[in-house]
Design a protein around this motif. Sequence first.
Motif, mmCIF file in Angstrom:
data_model
loop_
_atom_site.group_PDB
_atom_site.id
_atom_site.type_symbol
_atom_site.label_atom_id
_atom_site.label_comp_id
_atom_site.label_asym_id
_atom_site.label_seq_id
_atom_site.Cartn_x
_atom_site.Cartn_y
_atom_site.Cartn_z
ATOM 1 N N ASP A 1 -7.550 17.506 6.570
ATOM 2 C CA ASP A 1 -6.602 17.993 5.567
ATOM 3 C C ASP A 1 -5.832 16.786 5.037
ATOM 4 O OD1 ASP A 1 -4.537 17.403 7.369
ATOM 5 O OD2 ASP A 1 -4.583 19.427 8.206
ATOM 6 N N ALA A 2 -4.945 17.047 4.063
ATOM 7 C CA ALA A 2 -4.280 15.921 3.399
ATOM 8 C C ALA A 2 -3.420 15.127 4.385
ATOM 9 C CB ALA A 2 -3.446 16.437 2.228
ATOM 10 N N VAL A 3 -2.816 15.840 5.351
ATOM 11 C CA VAL A 3 -1.956 15.150 6.323
ATOM 12 C C VAL A 3 -2.794 14.243 7.232
ATOM 13 C CG1 VAL A 3 -0.398 15.498 8.288
ATOM 14 C CG2 VAL A 3 -0.192 16.943 6.240
ATOM 15 N N SER A 4 -3.950 14.754 7.690
ATOM 16 C CA SER A 4 -4.788 13.922 8.562
ATOM 17 C C SER A 4 -5.372 12.747 7.773
ATOM 18 C CB SER A 4 -5.894 14.749 9.226
ATOM 19 O OG SER A 4 -6.853 15.189 8.288
ATOM 20 N N ALA A 5 -5.666 12.974 6.491
ATOM 21 C CA ALA A 5 -6.190 11.878 5.652
ATOM 22 C C ALA A 5 -5.138 10.786 5.484
ATOM 23 C CB ALA A 5 -6.608 12.417 4.285
ATOM 24 N N GLN A 6 -3.889 11.215 5.271
ATOM 25 C CA GLN A 6 -2.814 10.233 5.089
ATOM 26 C C GLN A 6 -2.583 9.444 6.381
ATOM 27 O OE1 GLN A 6 1.114 11.766 4.073
ATOM 28 N NE2 GLN A 6 1.497 9.945 2.819
ATOM 29 N N LYS A 7 -2.602 10.169 7.514
ATOM 30 C CA LYS A 7 -2.431 9.489 8.813
ATOM 31 C C LYS A 7 -3.515 8.441 9.018
ATOM 32 C CE LYS A 7 -0.277 12.722 11.960
ATOM 33 N NZ LYS A 7 -0.612 13.878 12.778
ATOM 34 N N ALA A 8 -4.753 8.816 8.669
ATOM 35 C CA ALA A 8 -5.884 7.883 8.839
ATOM 36 C C ALA A 8 -5.679 6.644 7.974
ATOM 37 C CB ALA A 8 -7.188 8.580 8.473
ATOM 38 N N ALA A 9 -5.265 6.852 6.720
ATOM 39 C CA ALA A 9 -5.062 5.707 5.820
ATOM 40 C C ALA A 9 -3.924 4.829 6.329
ATOM 41 C CB ALA A 9 -4.776 6.202 4.401
ATOM 42 N N GLU A 10 -2.847 5.479 6.805
ATOM 43 C CA GLU A 10 -1.703 4.711 7.321
ATOM 44 C C GLU A 10 -2.084 3.932 8.588
ATOM 45 O OE1 GLU A 10 1.170 3.974 6.140
ATOM 46 O OE2 GLU A 10 1.199 5.286 4.381
ATOM 47 N N SER A 11 -3.052 4.462 9.362
ATOM 48 C CA SER A 11 -3.418 3.802 10.621
ATOM 49 C C SER A 11 -4.088 2.453 10.389
ATOM 50 C CB SER A 11 -4.332 4.714 11.457
ATOM 51 O OG SER A 11 -5.644 4.720 10.926
ATOM 52 N N ALA B 1 -12.201 11.508 3.622
ATOM 53 C CA ALA B 1 -11.370 11.498 2.409
ATOM 54 C C ALA B 1 -10.320 10.391 2.489
ATOM 55 C CB ALA B 1 -10.699 12.854 2.222
ATOM 56 N N GLY B 2 -9.752 10.189 3.668
ATOM 57 C CA GLY B 2 -8.774 9.113 3.854
ATOM 58 C C GLY B 2 -9.412 7.752 3.595
ATOM 59 N N LYS B 3 -10.633 7.582 4.098
ATOM 60 C CA LYS B 3 -11.340 6.315 3.887
ATOM 61 C C LYS B 3 -11.741 6.145 2.421
ATOM 62 C CE LYS B 3 -13.955 7.082 7.618
ATOM 63 N NZ LYS B 3 -14.622 7.016 8.941
ATOM 64 N N ALA B 4 -12.132 7.264 1.781
ATOM 65 C CA ALA B 4 -12.488 7.195 0.354
ATOM 66 C C ALA B 4 -11.286 6.751 -0.478
ATOM 67 C CB ALA B 4 -12.995 8.552 -0.136
ATOM 68 N N ALA B 5 -10.101 7.245 -0.120
ATOM 69 C CA ALA B 5 -8.899 6.897 -0.887
ATOM 70 C C ALA B 5 -8.631 5.385 -0.817
ATOM 71 C CB ALA B 5 -7.696 7.683 -0.368
ATOM 72 N N LEU B 6 -8.950 4.769 0.323
ATOM 73 C CA LEU B 6 -8.766 3.315 0.468
ATOM 74 C C LEU B 6 -9.865 2.545 -0.266
ATOM 75 C CD1 LEU B 6 -7.803 3.230 4.257
ATOM 76 C CD2 LEU B 6 -6.255 3.052 2.280
ATOM 77 N N LEU C 1 0.856 -1.187 0.000
ATOM 78 C CA LEU C 1 0.000 0.000 0.000
ATOM 79 C C LEU C 1 0.886 1.228 0.000
ATOM 80 C CD1 LEU C 1 -2.849 1.352 0.362
ATOM 81 C CD2 LEU C 1 -2.374 1.326 2.821
ATOM 82 N N GLU C 2 0.639 2.110 -0.970
ATOM 83 C CA GLU C 2 1.380 3.372 -1.016
ATOM 84 C C GLU C 2 0.382 4.500 -0.756
ATOM 85 O OE1 GLU C 2 3.607 6.129 -4.349
ATOM 86 O OE2 GLU C 2 3.144 4.055 -4.879
ATOM 87 N N THR C 3 0.777 5.432 0.110
ATOM 88 C CA THR C 3 -0.067 6.631 0.291
ATOM 89 C C THR C 3 0.810 7.853 0.044
ATOM 90 O OG1 THR C 3 0.421 7.004 2.651
ATOM 91 C CG2 THR C 3 -1.359 5.466 2.146
ATOM 92 N N LYS C 4 0.288 8.823 -0.693
ATOM 93 C CA LYS C 4 1.066 10.053 -0.881
ATOM 94 C C LYS C 4 0.148 11.243 -1.114
ATOM 95 C CE LYS C 4 1.954 9.513 -5.805
ATOM 96 N NZ LYS C 4 2.872 9.267 -6.866
ATOM 97 N N ILE C 5 0.643 12.403 -0.697
ATOM 98 C CA ILE C 5 -0.120 13.644 -0.880
ATOM 99 C C ILE C 5 0.306 14.259 -2.198
ATOM 100 C CG2 ILE C 5 -0.495 15.965 0.032
ATOM 101 C CD1 ILE C 5 0.025 14.703 2.855
ATOM 102 N N VAL C 6 -0.680 14.561 -3.048
ATOM 103 C CA VAL C 6 -0.396 15.137 -4.359
ATOM 104 C C VAL C 6 -0.972 16.553 -4.416
ATOM 105 C CG1 VAL C 6 -0.835 14.927 -6.850
ATOM 106 C CG2 VAL C 6 -0.368 12.868 -5.487
ATOM 107 N N GLY D 1 -14.260 9.790 11.607
ATOM 108 C CA GLY D 1 -14.095 10.913 10.662
ATOM 109 C C GLY D 1 -13.181 10.524 9.510
ATOM 110 N N GLU D 2 -12.429 11.512 9.007
ATOM 111 C CA GLU D 2 -11.428 11.270 7.939
ATOM 112 C C GLU D 2 -12.044 10.549 6.735
ATOM 113 O OE1 GLU D 2 -8.773 12.826 7.926
ATOM 114 O OE2 GLU D 2 -8.621 13.422 10.016
#
Length: 367
Positions: free
Chosen positions: A82-92, A121-126, A32-37, A118-119
């Motif tokens: 925000d993008a950082v909180s979304a990434q943290k959520a996905a990484e969690s 957008a992070g869940k949507a990305a997954l 799994l790769e996560t990155k902020i674009v 919450g988060e």
Amino acid sequence: MNRRNFVKAAASATAAATAANALPAPAGAATLETKIVRLNLQHTWTTTMSSSQYRDTLHTAFTRDGITGHGEGAPIVRYHEDAVSAQKAAESVRDVMLAADPMQFTKVMAGIFRRVPGEWAGKAALDIALMDWVGQKLGIPLYSYFGLDPRDAPLTTFSIGIDTPEITRQKTKEAADFPVLKVKVGLATDEPTIEAVRSVTDKPLRVDANEGWKDKEEAVRKINWLEKHGVEFIEQPMPAGMLEETRWVRSRVHIPIMADEACQRASDIPKLKECFDGVNVKLDKSGGVLEAYRMIAIAKSLGMRTMLGCMVSSSVSVTAAAHLSPLVDYADLDGNLLIANDPFRGVTVEKGKLILPRKPGLGLTAG
Ligand code: MG
């Protein structure tokens, strides 16, 4: 070995070698790769909520069995993301994603929804990455997974953000290919904005106030004025919490009122039935394709109109939404058309009509 068998054997050896090269990890092992674009906007984008020249979204890539599914979530400030909180959520939930059987995507996403508050957008990305993977694994486009006909995809509007009358006229001219426009209002400049659009075109308009009108009588006055200027419906005229006032407004206007900020998830919809004619479903709000599908089903079962919208995002998120668009009455899926550096190509638009890619999964190609 005669020549024909030799050619066959050589061809299958080449195919095996190509397949082996395409497999970055042993069968079964997942990555799994996560990155902020950072997505750069073509025009500064202004609504009642914010003004910006770029947006950061979370991108994900889930790989297993040589198949990579791509996902994206555009964090929404209104929901404290925000993008950082979304990434943290996905990484969690990286451990869940890597250990799961992706074909059990409903179970996997239900577990992630329970674990991550919450988060969205992070869940949507997954969720989007999983559904892209599943479509590719099954060898079918995502719309086929949901039993939909891509020819039923609706027209999409093209959105005109809040700006000076001069730039509004210029943006309206640039949107010449789109038969229906969506105009952002909700500030003190509503009338000049609509008049600027109308000085260039007589196309049907849809209008989004983004909770901008705080007074119910002002909302009624503005909506009735908009109706006279060829507006088909109004999105979220009043703040999400002002349901009683919105119900009052609805009883005094003729054009439909759609819920956006008031409608985040499926469980929000039943209480909106008396106040709104329909709901605007967005993958970034709902936490992905699966919850968006449930929202559309529930809204339809309550006799409400349905719409698919998006945030400013790349073709990943917009294409995922577009695969559900044959289900809905209206689409506002232009977030990818507003940016200058889309990393992917997916859904396209011809004279406003959404054209879904026919390849398996989301059907994305590198942009
Ligand atoms: Mg809206």
